[in-house]
Write an enzyme that holds these catalytic residues in place. Structure first.
Site: not given
Ligand SMILES: *Cc1c(COP(=O)(O)O)cnc(C)c1O
Length: 501
Positions: A110
């Site tokens: 993120k």
């Molecule tokens: C948010 C997240 C995901 C999922 O990603 P999306 O874009 O919501 O599909 C997968 N792994 C981790 C560690 C995340 O923080």
């Protein structure tokens, strides 16, 4: 590039307005029909560094920013919040590649988008000549919250309120959030799961009474969730960068196809890969990997989306989601912007918890392969990769890796494949530690150090000094009280700024 809502409203806007608003007034998500018309300059991409490629890609999507504005956003985000020349690393482990996206401040992918979203937001506010202050309203399954708080905590004239499911995030994720002290931040646990929080957040965006209260107080709502287009665009960059790197390192030739296996929750990350494919990146399959909350697996197998099922807590909590918001954008793209159709599906989802694609649309999903990994597969993949390669992966990455192994067995596809690695294993220390070493009574904070000693894999800088210090934020509330808590937070901040005048 011009954006419009995936649903009814006919309002056509530029990227800066879409970034400021986050979500359209009719509840739809901002999208464009021009993604497959983008002409990237592949010569620059072949030889450029990460920031060159970021500019070359994003300028087509955030086309109302000047060159200077966009380049400043890029260097502010990626110079300050990451170590080294490239914010991502690509590792070859056995036959597979792992694209490590977790080298930012909060040790999850993120950070890739949430380091730059505040830059986009501030630039967009200026361009749109908006004097009111945004209140960034965020529902989180754990990782968005901390990355958004770190991204926005020092940004002047922006406030951020984060709601996480109490008991639904890891100790370390929680500490990263409740430990943030800046006065423009508010963090609150809710009695409910992520979907409850996300649904309420979307309702608040449509709540006229709440919005007029904010307006009276010189504020408006915006979003840092992946429904904001300003989060998706930066995520396209690392898919394109990875391709160029694999060519430079002679693992593939220019023009060869590759696959990505993406651990998926809200469908943001994998959608960015799909957009990269629309822009011409030679991607063969996008492997959509879910955990036991396998609503997307069913969707890609049958064309039916059905959220009427129980919510399962897993070792990969950031994928514990039953409503994958960004799927709406995929429906918009494959239906060539048939907004009545998309709005109808979304109405069915809201009213019945389910919808079913018609045959013609379903056929357009064949560049996706879906699989899911249960808890057993997650653990065995963590264990296997560590035992054979001494390489440590987190449970989300393990789901993507395990699902890819199943895909390969099933299809015999030998195309080079990149496993998208979305979090540092240390962010989910307990699951990783217990899989490799057995159960432990120790706290997650203690386990971090022990796991490093045991495996020799380094703790990332973002988690090095994390400890269970006094939480700055301690609120827990019911879903229905979320708006009241936001009001209290805003009022407190206004009193403070009065005192400072
Ligand atoms: C948010 C997240 C995901 C999922 O990603 P999306 O874009 O919501 O599909 C997968 N792994 C981790 C560690 C995340 O923080």
């Amino acid at each position: 590039m011009i954006y419009e809502s995936t649903r009814q409203s006919n309002h056509k806007i530029q990227a800066s307005e879409a970034i400021v608003k986050g979500i359209a007034e009719d509840g739809g998500l901002y999208c464009s029909l021009d993604y497959n018309k983008v002409k990237l300059n592949w010569e620059i991409i072949k030889t450029g560094n990460y920031k060159d490629i970021a500019y070359e890609v994003m300028k087509h999507y955030i086309s109302d920013f000047t060159e200077k504005e966009l380049k400043e956003c890029i260097s502010n985000a990626y110079d300050q919040n990451f170590l080294g020349d490239s914010p991502v690393e690509i590792k070859k482990v056995g036959e597979k590649f792992f694209l490590e996206l977790y080298h930012g401040q909060t040790a999850a992918f993120k950070d890739m988008a949430l380091s730059i979203l505040p830059q986009f937001m501030v630039t967009s506010l200026k361009k749109q000549n908006i004097k009111e202050k945004p209140v960034i309203l965020t529902a989180t399954s754990g990782d968005t919250g901390s990355a958004a708080l770190y991204g926005f905590k020092n940004v002047k004239d922006v406030e951020i309120a984060v709601f996480y499911p109490d008991g639904g995030v890891s100790e370390i994720q929680k500490q990263q959030m409740v430990g943030v002290k800046e006065s423009n931040t508010y963090v609150c646990g809710i009695n409910g799961n992520f979907d409850d929080a996300q649904t309420k957040v979307k309702q608040l965006f449509e709540d006229e009474k709440f919005k007029s209260w904010l307006k009276l107080n010189n504020r408006f709502l915006s979003s840092a969730n992946s429904i904001n287009i300003g989060r998706l665009i930066p995520q396209m960059v690392y898919y394109i960068y990875t391709y160029a790197q694999l060519v430079q390192r002679k693992h593939i030739k220019w023009g060869d196809e590759i696959n990505f296996s993406v651990p998926t929750g809200n469908f943001g990350n994998i959608l960015a890969a799909y957009y990269a494919k629309l822009a011409g990146l030679p991607i063969k399959k996008l492997i959509c990997a879910s955990n036991d909350n396998n609503v997307l697996y069913d969707f890609f197998k049958t064309g039916k989306y059905n959220r009427n099922r129980s919510f399962i807590k897993t070792l990969s909590p950031s994928m514990d989601i039953l409503i994958s918001s960004n799927l709406e954008r995929l429906l918009y793209s494959i239906s060539d912007g048939n907004r009545d159709l998309v709005a109808g599906y979304m109405r069915d989802l809201k009213e019945k918890g389910a919808y079913e694609l018609d045959e013609n649309l379903f056929k357009k999903l064949d560049c996706f392969y879906a699989g899911y990994g249960d808890e057993e597969l997650t653990k065995s993949e963590i264990y296997k990769v560590f035992e054979t390669e001494k390489y440590l992966i987190d449970p989300h990455t393990a789901v993507a890796s395990g699902v890819y192994e199943n895909y390969k067995k099933e299809t015999k596809d030998e195309t080079p494949t990149i496993i998208v690695s979305t979090a540092s294993p240390y962010k989910f220390t307990r699951g990783v530690y217990e899989t490799i070493c057995g159960e432990s009574e120790l706290s997650d904070f203690e386990l971090i150090t022990i796991l490093e000693e045991h495996t020799g894999n380094k703790i990332p800088y973002g988690l090095k000094n994390i400890s269970q210090s006094n939480p700055h934020h301690q609120d827990i509330c019911e879903i229905k009280d979320m708006s009241e808590n936001i009001k209290k937070f805003v009022e407190k901040n206004m009193k403070k700024s009065d005192q400072n005048v």
